[in-house]
Write an enzyme that holds these catalytic residues in place. Sequence first.
Site, PDB file in Angstrom:
ATOM      1  N   SER A 148      44.872  36.635  35.318  1.00 46.06           N
ATOM      2  CA  SER A 148      44.096  35.412  35.518  1.00 46.06           C
ATOM      3  C   SER A 148      43.660  34.900  34.154  1.00 46.06           C
ATOM      4  CB  SER A 148      42.851  35.707  36.377  1.00 46.06           C
ATOM      5  OG  SER A 148      41.956  34.614  36.361  1.00 46.06           O
ATOM      6  N   TYR A 163      34.311  39.732  38.714  1.00 39.54           N
ATOM      7  CA  TYR A 163      35.756  39.511  38.777  1.00 39.54           C
ATOM      8  C   TYR A 163      36.403  39.426  37.395  1.00 39.54           C
ATOM      9  CZ  TYR A 163      40.198  37.228  40.000  1.00 39.54           C
ATOM     10  OH  TYR A 163      41.522  36.901  40.126  1.00 39.54           O
TER      11      TYR A 163
END
Length: 247
Positions: A148, A163
């Site tokens: 990501s 996260y």
Amino acid sequence: MVLSMDRWTGKVAVVTGASSGIGAAIAEALAKEGLQVVALARRKDRLEDLTKKVNNQKGRIIPIQTDISVETDILNAFTWIRNNLGPIHILVNNAGVVPPFSGILDGQSESWEKLYKVNVFGLCICTREAVKDMQENKINGHIVHINSIMGHEVIKRPYLTLYPSSKFAVTALAETLRLELMNHKSKIKITSVSPGLTDTDILTGAKKESRHKILEPQDIADAVLYVLSTPPHVQIQELTVRTLLHD
């Protein structure tokens, strides 16, 4: 540089978190390229729907219900693959979770544990098993981590909680694996693919907040096909995918 998926035709690819979103798009794209795609995920009904969807493609999808947070589930899946399909050539570590809000100051240990079990430990276990299989069978395979942009920068969005830390770990693990493979003089490739905001279930809050068009799962599947299509001597270490007008 000539791009081609021909050398993967008929080979075995494993895709985790394949029941929806990016994972489903990657599994479908690989099946269209003629691979035997083992789709791992918890939601059996979604996996069966995906299998029916690609029934008439060059390749096929083999669904195995697997919880990536449970090591025995992973080991059982890889044992079945070895016994029934043959050596693994490609692993796409796509499975990931964003647990309910659970910050450092007021978070719940159970939520943290779930995050790291899937996003980090599950990824490591799958990687270990796939690489072991590739080495035993002298396969110059390819490991792809779906990372990501938050594995490279912390974005101020409170609902994402811990996260980014799990994705920063994926960035480090990709480089660690590259160095380990290089030390073993292995020709197995490792690529980290880092998408920006993508239209999946995992980042509902971020989708609503985005001011611009966001990525589609197919965009990331196309990026994976690109890195897999490179010649044997070319390794894409990191591929970042954003929209043109990104947040």
